[in-house]
Design a protein around this motif. Sequence first.
Motif, PDB file in Angstrom:
ATOM      1  N   LEU A  46     -52.499 -41.543 -19.128  1.00 16.95           N
ATOM      2  CA  LEU A  46     -53.744 -42.223 -19.486  1.00 16.95           C
ATOM      3  C   LEU A  46     -53.569 -43.738 -19.535  1.00 16.95           C
ATOM      4  CD1 LEU A  46     -56.691 -42.012 -20.443  1.00 16.95           C
ATOM      5  CD2 LEU A  46     -55.842 -41.662 -22.758  1.00 16.95           C
ATOM      6  N   GLN A  96     -63.258 -40.598 -26.848  1.00 18.20           N
ATOM      7  CA  GLN A  96     -61.863 -40.290 -26.533  1.00 18.20           C
ATOM      8  C   GLN A  96     -61.057 -41.564 -26.295  1.00 18.20           C
ATOM      9  OE1 GLN A  96     -60.606 -36.926 -24.168  1.00 18.20           O
ATOM     10  NE2 GLN A  96     -62.725 -36.281 -23.880  1.00 18.20           N
ATOM     11  N   LYS A 145     -60.742 -33.030 -21.406  1.00 14.77           N
ATOM     12  CA  LYS A 145     -59.858 -34.001 -22.076  1.00 14.77           C
ATOM     13  C   LYS A 145     -59.553 -35.150 -21.115  1.00 14.77           C
ATOM     14  CE  LYS A 145     -56.730 -32.664 -25.055  1.00 14.77           C
ATOM     15  NZ  LYS A 145     -55.511 -32.147 -25.716  1.00 14.77           N
ATOM     16  N   VAL A 155     -51.714 -42.650 -32.622  1.00 15.81           N
ATOM     17  CA  VAL A 155     -52.488 -41.568 -32.003  1.00 15.81           C
ATOM     18  C   VAL A 155     -52.322 -40.327 -32.858  1.00 15.81           C
ATOM     19  CG1 VAL A 155     -52.800 -40.135 -29.964  1.00 15.81           C
ATOM     20  CG2 VAL A 155     -52.112 -42.531 -29.698  1.00 15.81           C
ATOM     21  N   GLU A 197     -49.175 -34.302 -25.861  1.00 17.26           N
ATOM     22  CA  GLU A 197     -49.951 -35.533 -26.027  1.00 17.26           C
ATOM     23  C   GLU A 197     -49.238 -36.726 -25.405  1.00 17.26           C
ATOM     24  OE1 GLU A 197     -53.004 -38.088 -26.909  1.00 17.26           O
ATOM     25  OE2 GLU A 197     -52.960 -35.896 -26.892  1.00 17.26           O
ATOM     26  N   ARG A 219     -49.872 -36.824 -21.744  1.00 18.46           N
ATOM     27  CA  ARG A 219     -51.228 -37.332 -21.492  1.00 18.46           C
ATOM     28  C   ARG A 219     -51.288 -38.835 -21.689  1.00 18.46           C
ATOM     29  NH1 ARG A 219     -56.755 -37.942 -23.890  1.00 18.46           N
ATOM     30  NH2 ARG A 219     -55.820 -38.133 -25.940  1.00 18.46           N
ATOM     31  N   GLN A 220     -50.635 -39.335 -22.749  1.00 20.10           N
ATOM     32  CA  GLN A 220     -50.671 -40.766 -23.039  1.00 20.10           C
ATOM     33  C   GLN A 220     -49.995 -41.585 -21.941  1.00 20.10           C
ATOM     34  OE1 GLN A 220     -52.001 -42.692 -25.508  1.00 20.10           O
ATOM     35  NE2 GLN A 220     -53.056 -40.920 -26.374  1.00 20.10           N
ATOM     36  N   SER A 238     -60.174 -43.046 -29.625  1.00 21.65           N
ATOM     37  CA  SER A 238     -59.175 -42.300 -30.389  1.00 21.65           C
ATOM     38  C   SER A 238     -57.818 -42.233 -29.689  1.00 21.65           C
ATOM     39  CB  SER A 238     -59.668 -40.869 -30.653  1.00 21.65           C
ATOM     40  OG  SER A 238     -59.836 -40.171 -29.431  1.00 21.65           O
ATOM     41  N   SER A 239     -57.785 -42.556 -28.388  1.00 21.40           N
ATOM     42  CA  SER A 239     -56.554 -42.370 -27.622  1.00 21.40           C
ATOM     43  C   SER A 239     -55.744 -43.646 -27.424  1.00 21.40           C
ATOM     44  CB  SER A 239     -56.882 -41.774 -26.242  1.00 21.40           C
ATOM     45  OG  SER A 239     -57.473 -40.509 -26.372  1.00 21.40           O
TER      46      SER A 239
END
Length: 515
Positions: free
Chosen positions: A356, A294, A23, A303, A349, A352-353, A297-298
């Motif tokens: 990211l 990814q 991921k 999201v 999520e 992660r966001q 989509s991210s």
Amino acid sequence: MNKDLIINSSADGVEIALLEDKKLVEIHNEKMDTRWAVGDLYLGKVRKIIPGLNAAFVDVGFEKDAFLHYTDLSPYVKSIIKYTQEAIHNNENKFDFSKFQTEAEIVKTGKISEVLNGKPNVLVQILKEPIAAKGPRLTCEISLAGRFIVLTPFNEIVAVSKKIHSGEERKRLQKMMESIRPKNFGIIVRTAAEGKSTAELHEDLLTLVDNWKNIQANLKGAMAPARIMSEESKTTSILRDLLNEDFNKIVVNDKKIFDITLSYLQRIAPSKANILSLHSGDQEIFDQYGITKQVKSSFGKTVNLNSGAYLIIEHTEALHVIDVNSGFKSVSNNQEENALQTNLEAAEEIARQLRLRDIGGIIVIDFIDMKLPDNKRKVQEALDEFMKTDRARHSVLPISKFGLLQATRQRIRPEVNINTSEDCPACNGTGIITSTLLLEDEMEKKLAYLATHGHKRIQILVHPIIHSHLTKGIFSSMIKKWKRKYKLKLSSQPDNSSHLVEYKFLDDQQEEIKL
């Protein structure tokens, strides 16, 4: 947890993707002409002192002067100013830093006008990269990071990372570093040093001392503003900070970067050199490892989560707002339980966001309403746990009575913002496409031109719908008419990758005919 580092080199620069259990969690862009990166050292010229802000503006060569606040001066700033002048004007080939006489420390509540009186040239380090209309933010607390330790010139303090929980290990590391610490240097022992031998730590220390000697050499005769030392490339800095037993793959698509990375791995972790490989094959490296998909989509305003729930991420001038929305699936008939499960999924999520996109500053999260205090605490604790792998400093507050969770995250670089929307290839964003009736005339004109210029065999690649239209009727299709009219060996081929009104002409070698 398995970690993969995928490195894509192109003409514009280098893109680095970090995957955890396949991921995508971090993506970095390193442009070929990158300057003012965090960690870079500059010889700066003090331009303006603002007593009301207790700060100064310093010229480091950026279009806007960089910002230096009193709290970022370092207690040893007088030593740094003295050292900078001595290093610049040093006429000897050898400058023994161990014999440098340090100055008295400054007080925490002092005034910058008293310290930087005379607007001297001073050695500074980039603390934050330029963001939006702001110039870089600077610090005089110079630090050189290695894999196991951080070297801090001008102080003589040894500190051990609080993340090393064993009291015995902390004492061992403290005693060891005090025994090998050079004069006029302080040392911060990083978490990665846990369990490492004296030889490994000493080697890391010698490398950083050599870096400091290079800084001294670069300062000699330097004229402000000037870059004195660049931080390592993002590839090597990520490996320096993150490389551990969890890493099982590093893939590079450029031979030069492969050689640099291999050399770095052989120096810092020879046992991990075998995980590095050079990408080969026709498929793009980011496509092969699912990174492109990814990214698409991210990023963006919405999201989607696996459960059908989704996040709305909005950015304002002052803060980021994240709204959690329930989806079409339910894990139970209990509304409170549904809300809890969706919020827990969203928390993972969101963590992660934040990492990211490298979102910093104030973040307000509107979770789905829950009534039970225990459930609110579970969501907050879950977000805290998911953010443990985040290298940026952060803080998470409990969910308020309005159902909002407030968090802060260290902002040191501009936010990663990738536009995932695309203009419609058929209309180029206008919302209007050519009529298919006119498309026939346009294609026929071009076929007539090709026929008069010696082409005998032509294949047309078109969207499947247009292909059906051109081949409709066994004897009366447009393809049959054009073949008879222009005496061509003509065929039509459906192409799913073509947009509705796109077409290409191929010659008998299956190469596109450019018109």
